[in-house]
Write an enzyme that holds these catalytic residues in place. Sequence first.
Site, PDB file in Angstrom:
ATOM      1  N   TRP A 155       0.806  -1.225   0.000  1.00 46.13           N
ATOM      2  CA  TRP A 155       0.000   0.000   0.000  1.00 46.13           C
ATOM      3  C   TRP A 155       0.842   1.281   0.000  1.00 46.13           C
ATOM      4  O   TRP A 155       0.325   2.359  -0.181  1.00 46.13           O
ATOM      5  CB  TRP A 155      -0.927   0.010   1.223  1.00 46.13           C
ATOM      6  CG  TRP A 155      -2.168  -0.804   1.029  1.00 46.13           C
ATOM      7  CD1 TRP A 155      -2.476  -1.605  -0.040  1.00 46.13           C
ATOM      8  CD2 TRP A 155      -3.285  -0.880   1.929  1.00 46.13           C
ATOM      9  NE1 TRP A 155      -3.707  -2.178   0.139  1.00 46.13           N
ATOM     10  CE2 TRP A 155      -4.222  -1.752   1.328  1.00 46.13           C
ATOM     11  CE3 TRP A 155      -3.572  -0.322   3.170  1.00 46.13           C
ATOM     12  CZ2 TRP A 155      -5.441  -2.059   1.953  1.00 46.13           C
ATOM     13  CZ3 TRP A 155      -4.774  -0.629   3.784  1.00 46.13           C
ATOM     14  CH2 TRP A 155      -5.700  -1.483   3.176  1.00 46.13           C
ATOM     15  N   LYS A 156       2.125   1.143   0.271  1.00 42.16           N
ATOM     16  CA  LYS A 156       3.019   2.324   0.381  1.00 42.16           C
ATOM     17  C   LYS A 156       2.428   3.298   1.408  1.00 42.16           C
ATOM     18  O   LYS A 156       1.896   2.860   2.416  1.00 42.16           O
ATOM     19  CB  LYS A 156       3.192   2.980  -0.986  1.00 42.16           C
ATOM     20  CG  LYS A 156       3.502   1.977  -2.092  1.00 42.16           C
ATOM     21  CD  LYS A 156       3.929   2.641  -3.352  1.00 42.16           C
ATOM     22  CE  LYS A 156       4.065   1.620  -4.437  1.00 42.16           C
ATOM     23  NZ  LYS A 156       4.879   2.030  -5.534  1.00 42.16           N
TER      24      LYS A 156
ATOM     25  N   GLY B 264       4.926   1.833 -10.564  1.00 38.18           N
ATOM     26  CA  GLY B 264       4.066   3.015 -10.519  1.00 38.18           C
ATOM     27  C   GLY B 264       4.058   3.824 -11.803  1.00 38.18           C
ATOM     28  O   GLY B 264       3.563   4.951 -11.828  1.00 38.18           O
TER      29      GLY B 264
ATOM     30  N   GLY C 274       1.454  -2.725  -6.169  1.00 39.16           N
ATOM     31  CA  GLY C 274       1.305  -1.426  -5.514  1.00 39.16           C
ATOM     32  C   GLY C 274      -0.069  -0.842  -5.798  1.00 39.16           C
ATOM     33  O   GLY C 274      -1.055  -1.171  -5.130  1.00 39.16           O
ATOM     34  N   GLY C 275      -0.146  -0.001  -6.819  1.00 44.92           N
ATOM     35  CA  GLY C 275      -1.375   0.737  -7.140  1.00 44.92           C
ATOM     36  C   GLY C 275      -2.638  -0.114  -7.138  1.00 44.92           C
ATOM     37  O   GLY C 275      -3.640   0.262  -6.517  1.00 44.92           O
TER      38      GLY C 275
END
Length: 256
Positions: A14-15, A176, A237-238
């Site tokens: 999720w960063k 990303g 990620g995203g």
Amino acid sequence: MNRKYRKTVIAGNWKMNKTPSETKEFMTEFKSIMPKGRWCDVALCVPAVCIPAAVRAMRETRIGIGAENCNANASGAYTGEIAANMLVDAGCKYVILGHSERRAMGETNEDVNAKVLTALENGLVPIMCVGESLEQREQGITEEWITMQIKLGLAGVPEDKIRKVIIAYEPIWAIGTGLTATPDQAEEVCESIRTVIRKLYGAKIARAISILYGGSMNEKNAYDLLAQPDIDGGLIGGASLDAGKFMDIVNAANQG
Ligand code: PEP
């Protein structure tokens, strides 16, 4: 993927996204669309403050919660840092280490190695990230660079602990950016990582280690990437911020 020899793992990163309240909402939605049948391993690595909400929500499920970093020291004067045993006590199973975004903040291979050793000592599953920049790819030194990252990152990891380590190949130029490595490009590097592990630990262990691909993996490209023999899952990620999209990737992994 090769389910006969190793685990398929889909992990979200999720960063620095989502609050604890948003975490609760995500988990409620994710649980509501979870299939009943057999699943690959699923991890959600979330910001430290979201760990309690995530662990609480996923307690009765097979989803493992993870952190995005840890400190290599056991305790002490490291303001703002989090030790591996704190993550374990908070209910974490996984920890992402050596993500390129942390390496860009100054984390070295030696730092990553110290964290991998600490994570293993504390019973966490380290997801150790490696990957080349676009410049390095264009210079033709991808394999050399990643071999070095693997050797330094895993230095001192004993044979009885190496099976716990998950390696994530994440080309920096694909993270990303919406630019995904082609399945062939990703497979080529994941295969070479397995060769390095074979040289370090032997064929049996190399066959058993899960190697993930990460870099703009989404619900559309996941099938082709996961169809490669040496890609055992994804670090996402995203697309992991959206419960539906993340579930689509999990479903892609379950169909392979
Ligand atoms: C990541 O942060 O590990 C990652 C792969 O991000 P994204 O999927 O957004 O490229």
